[in-house]
Design a protein around this motif. Structure first.
Motif, PDB file in Angstrom:
ATOM      1  N   ARG A 176       0.840  -1.220   0.000  1.00 48.14           N
ATOM      2  CA  ARG A 176       0.000   0.000   0.000  1.00 48.14           C
ATOM      3  C   ARG A 176       0.864   1.254   0.000  1.00 48.14           C
ATOM      4  O   ARG A 176       0.570   2.224  -0.708  1.00 48.14           O
ATOM      5  CB  ARG A 176      -0.927  -0.005   1.221  1.00 48.14           C
ATOM      6  CG  ARG A 176      -2.083  -0.991   1.125  1.00 48.14           C
ATOM      7  CD  ARG A 176      -3.147  -0.679   2.171  1.00 48.14           C
ATOM      8  NE  ARG A 176      -2.635  -0.828   3.529  1.00 48.14           N
ATOM      9  CZ  ARG A 176      -2.665  -1.946   4.231  1.00 48.14           C
ATOM     10  NH1 ARG A 176      -3.174  -3.045   3.697  1.00 48.14           N
ATOM     11  NH2 ARG A 176      -2.196  -1.985   5.465  1.00 48.14           N
ATOM     12  N   TRP A 177       1.920   1.222   0.800  1.00 47.51           N
ATOM     13  CA  TRP A 177       2.811   2.388   0.844  1.00 47.51           C
ATOM     14  C   TRP A 177       3.467   2.615  -0.521  1.00 47.51           C
ATOM     15  O   TRP A 177       3.578   3.753  -0.986  1.00 47.51           O
ATOM     16  CB  TRP A 177       3.887   2.187   1.903  1.00 47.51           C
ATOM     17  CG  TRP A 177       3.400   2.340   3.312  1.00 47.51           C
ATOM     18  CD1 TRP A 177       2.316   3.040   3.740  1.00 47.51           C
ATOM     19  CD2 TRP A 177       3.994   1.777   4.481  1.00 47.51           C
ATOM     20  NE1 TRP A 177       2.191   2.953   5.105  1.00 47.51           N
ATOM     21  CE2 TRP A 177       3.208   2.183   5.588  1.00 47.51           C
ATOM     22  CE3 TRP A 177       5.106   0.961   4.713  1.00 47.51           C
ATOM     23  CZ2 TRP A 177       3.506   1.819   6.892  1.00 47.51           C
ATOM     24  CZ3 TRP A 177       5.406   0.595   6.013  1.00 47.51           C
ATOM     25  CH2 TRP A 177       4.620   1.015   7.084  1.00 47.51           C
ATOM     26  N   VAL A 178       3.926   1.542  -1.147  1.00 49.09           N
ATOM     27  CA  VAL A 178       4.569   1.674  -2.464  1.00 49.09           C
ATOM     28  C   VAL A 178       3.581   2.237  -3.482  1.00 49.09           C
ATOM     29  O   VAL A 178       3.917   3.124  -4.274  1.00 49.09           O
ATOM     30  CB  VAL A 178       5.120   0.310  -2.930  1.00 49.09           C
ATOM     31  CG1 VAL A 178       5.570   0.387  -4.387  1.00 49.09           C
ATOM     32  CG2 VAL A 178       6.285  -0.131  -2.049  1.00 49.09           C
ATOM     33  N   ALA A 179       2.346   1.733  -3.452  1.00 56.08           N
ATOM     34  CA  ALA A 179       1.346   2.132  -4.451  1.00 56.08           C
ATOM     35  C   ALA A 179       0.867   3.565  -4.273  1.00 56.08           C
ATOM     36  O   ALA A 179       0.348   4.167  -5.223  1.00 56.08           O
ATOM     37  CB  ALA A 179       0.159   1.176  -4.387  1.00 56.08           C
ATOM     38  N   GLN A 180       1.036   4.123  -3.082  1.00 56.08           N
ATOM     39  CA  GLN A 180       0.481   5.451  -2.831  1.00 56.08           C
ATOM     40  C   GLN A 180       1.264   6.564  -3.518  1.00 56.08           C
ATOM     41  O   GLN A 180       0.763   7.682  -3.678  1.00 56.08           O
ATOM     42  CB  GLN A 180       0.441   5.734  -1.326  1.00 56.08           C
ATOM     43  CG  GLN A 180       1.776   6.118  -0.707  1.00 56.08           C
ATOM     44  CD  GLN A 180       1.687   6.405   0.775  1.00 56.08           C
ATOM     45  OE1 GLN A 180       0.713   6.070   1.426  1.00 56.08           O
ATOM     46  NE2 GLN A 180       2.712   7.035   1.310  1.00 56.08           N
ATOM     47  N   PHE A 181       2.490   6.289  -3.958  1.00 58.33           N
ATOM     48  CA  PHE A 181       3.306   7.329  -4.577  1.00 58.33           C
ATOM     49  C   PHE A 181       2.942   7.482  -6.055  1.00 58.33           C
ATOM     50  O   PHE A 181       2.935   6.511  -6.805  1.00 58.33           O
ATOM     51  CB  PHE A 181       4.799   7.008  -4.436  1.00 58.33           C
ATOM     52  CG  PHE A 181       5.292   7.020  -3.020  1.00 58.33           C
ATOM     53  CD1 PHE A 181       5.442   8.220  -2.341  1.00 58.33           C
ATOM     54  CD2 PHE A 181       5.595   5.840  -2.358  1.00 58.33           C
ATOM     55  CE1 PHE A 181       5.886   8.232  -1.031  1.00 58.33           C
ATOM     56  CE2 PHE A 181       6.044   5.852  -1.061  1.00 58.33           C
ATOM     57  CZ  PHE A 181       6.182   7.045  -0.389  1.00 58.33           C
ATOM     58  N   VAL A 265       7.281   4.081   5.281  1.00 58.12           N
ATOM     59  CA  VAL A 265       6.972   4.805   4.044  1.00 58.12           C
ATOM     60  C   VAL A 265       8.240   5.258   3.344  1.00 58.12           C
ATOM     61  O   VAL A 265       8.319   5.251   2.103  1.00 58.12           O
ATOM     62  CB  VAL A 265       6.067   6.021   4.360  1.00 58.12           C
ATOM     63  CG1 VAL A 265       5.817   6.842   3.104  1.00 58.12           C
ATOM     64  CG2 VAL A 265       4.740   5.557   4.944  1.00 58.12           C
ATOM     65  N   GLU A 266       9.257   5.650   4.118  1.00 57.97           N
ATOM     66  CA  GLU A 266      10.523   6.077   3.507  1.00 57.97           C
ATOM     67  C   GLU A 266      11.138   4.951   2.695  1.00 57.97           C
ATOM     68  O   GLU A 266      11.597   5.149   1.562  1.00 57.97           O
ATOM     69  CB  GLU A 266      11.505   6.537   4.589  1.00 57.97           C
ATOM     70  CG  GLU A 266      11.359   7.978   5.011  1.00 57.97           C
ATOM     71  CD  GLU A 266      12.549   8.413   5.843  1.00 57.97           C
ATOM     72  OE1 GLU A 266      13.307   9.298   5.396  1.00 57.97           O
ATOM     73  OE2 GLU A 266      12.731   7.870   6.949  1.00 57.97           O
ATOM     74  N   LYS A 267      11.173   3.756   3.274  1.00 62.67           N
ATOM     75  CA  LYS A 267      11.720   2.603   2.546  1.00 62.67           C
ATOM     76  C   LYS A 267      10.894   2.329   1.296  1.00 62.67           C
ATOM     77  O   LYS A 267      11.442   2.034   0.222  1.00 62.67           O
ATOM     78  CB  LYS A 267      11.751   1.377   3.450  1.00 62.67           C
ATOM     79  CG  LYS A 267      12.302   0.132   2.757  1.00 62.67           C
ATOM     80  CD  LYS A 267      12.469  -1.035   3.717  1.00 62.67           C
ATOM     81  CE  LYS A 267      11.166  -1.718   4.024  1.00 62.67           C
ATOM     82  NZ  LYS A 267      11.362  -2.974   4.809  1.00 62.67           N
ATOM     83  N   ALA A 268       9.590   2.434   1.430  1.00 60.27           N
ATOM     84  CA  ALA A 268       8.701   2.166   0.301  1.00 60.27           C
ATOM     85  C   ALA A 268       9.004   3.090  -0.876  1.00 60.27           C
ATOM     86  O   ALA A 268       8.951   2.670  -2.040  1.00 60.27           O
ATOM     87  CB  ALA A 268       7.250   2.324   0.736  1.00 60.27           C
ATOM     88  N   LEU A 269       9.327   4.343  -0.596  1.00 59.60           N
ATOM     89  CA  LEU A 269       9.613   5.299  -1.671  1.00 59.60           C
ATOM     90  C   LEU A 269      10.854   4.884  -2.454  1.00 59.60           C
ATOM     91  O   LEU A 269      10.862   4.933  -3.694  1.00 59.60           O
ATOM     92  CB  LEU A 269       9.804   6.700  -1.096  1.00 59.60           C
ATOM     93  CG  LEU A 269      10.179   7.793  -2.102  1.00 59.60           C
ATOM     94  CD1 LEU A 269       9.136   7.908  -3.204  1.00 59.60           C
ATOM     95  CD2 LEU A 269      10.353   9.134  -1.395  1.00 59.60           C
TER      96      LEU A 269
END
Length: 376
Positions: A176-181, A265-269
């Motif tokens: 979800r975090w990856v997809a939000q960007f 979230v930082e890692k996900a970005l």
């Protein structure tokens, strides 16, 4: 109400969501969970990936390291009260050895969980012999993967007293975090660290330890860069055990980007920036980071992988080659230069992230706990 005590040496951030969900699931079954853990050693604090659990089920206790190798956690009262104790399999945990006689005499239920087979080159022959000899004293085993279960069965442990938990992290939340960007946000983030919009990117996410064979990784990246001139490498992680990363950065700062340890979230970005996930050696739960981000894992047949490397399906959600730089580089170049191949692998990685979830792990763990507690 039954009491279950799980003992960890320290609490890692990636385990916190698992214990939260496990606590709630067991409570619904009328089982009280306590997770005991200690402060990490000073050398481990540099990894900056520890956390604390809520008091409702977390119990932080003082840990005493003997010769900086053996850990004693004074959990005698908690162990005496527990109907089931689940401890890390490692021989370095002294409390395990003190509990073994009680388990052997069926006075206390002692379960182990972990990877079963120590694949590290530094393993001691006596330690492995001791683990095999004491297998029959253990009440239950919670294994990371089916491969771990088969290893134990080959050494005489009963199949009916093994639960394969399918070791995982919270892949759904990371996905979800990856997809939000948005694409705009990703391009902006790439630009901030010097990556052009269309440049192919390899991502490494994990601790920069010797087991990961960082020299192999960096040499591979350099050779890919020679064949794909706009290739970039992003290193997410900390605590290097050798200076090779810093030395390499002196010459290649324009295309190797070491951003340090990142979480949530930082890692996900940073994962979202990538096209492929590069970890030639020492693959463990990081394979699920790659799947959650929709990145195919590129690794090699190194002897020191953790059991989770079993999740890789060669040519479907990633690629595994011989442990040879030239072969590894050729596999990377073949995929990075072929968008259709890359798309197939990314789709496979996405499907695997749904299969290997923390929810499935909690369900498996709860089932094993219930089975163990109900066994005479």
């Amino acid at each position: 109400m039954k009491d279950v005590l799980i003992i960890e040496a320290q609490m890692k951030q990636y385990r916190a969501p698992f214990y939260e969900k496990l606590y709630e699931s067991l409570r619904a079954d009328g089982i009280r969970l306590t997770v005991a853990y200690s402060e990490p050693r000073s050398v481990e604090k540099t990894e900056r990936d520890q956390c604390d659990l809520p008091d409702k089920y977390g119990a932080k206790v003082k840990g005493y390291w003997v010769l900086n190798r053996l850990l004693l956690q004074p959990l005698f009262r908690q162990a005496a009260m527990a109907d089931l104790i689940i401890a890390d399999e490692g021989n370095r945990y002294l409390l395990n050895h003190l509990l073994l006689p009680f388990s052997a005499c069926k006075l206390k239920k002692l379960a182990l969980w972990g990877m079963g087979e120590n694949r590290q080159t530094s393993r001691l022959a006596f330690s492995e012999w001791y683990k095999k000899k004491t297998l029959r004293f253990i009440t239950w085993w919670f294994t990371y993967t089916s491969g771990t279960a088969e290893h134990l069965i080959r050494h005489g442990f009963p199949r009916e007293r093994i639960t394969t938990v399918q070791n995982a992290i919270d892949t759904r939340e990371l996905s979800r975090w990856v997809a939000q960007f948005s694409k705009v946000e990703v391009l902006r983030a790439r630009s901030e660290i010097g990556i052009p919009p269309s440049a192919p990117v390899g991502v490494f996410c994990g601790m920069l330890r010797n087991i990961k064979d960082i020299p192999f990784l960096l040499e591979s990246a350099k050779l890919v860069r020679r064949r794909i001139p706009d290739f970039h490498l992003v290193l997410v992680g900390g605590a290097p055990e050798n200076p090779c990363v810093e030395q390499q950065l002196r010459f290649d700062r324009e295309w190797i980007h070491w951003v340090g340890p990142k979480f949530g979230v930082e890692k996900a970005l940073f994962l979202r920036m990538g096209d492929v996930f590069m970890m030639p050696s020492g693959v463990g739960l990081a394979i699920l980071d790659s799947f959650a981000a929709g990145l195919p894992l590129f690794t090699s047949r190194a002897p020191v992988h953790s059991p989770e490397v079993e999740y890789l399906e060669n040519g479907r959600n990633g690629v595994i080659t011989e442990h040879d730089v030239a072969i590894y580089v050729q596999a990377l170049v073949d995929v990075l230069c072929n968008p259709s191949k890359l798309a197939v692998l990314k789709e496979g990685a996405n499907r695997s992230s749904e299969k290997y979830s923390i929810e499935a792990m909690v369900d498996n763990f709860c089932r094993g706990i219930r089975d163990c507690l109900s066994r005479g």
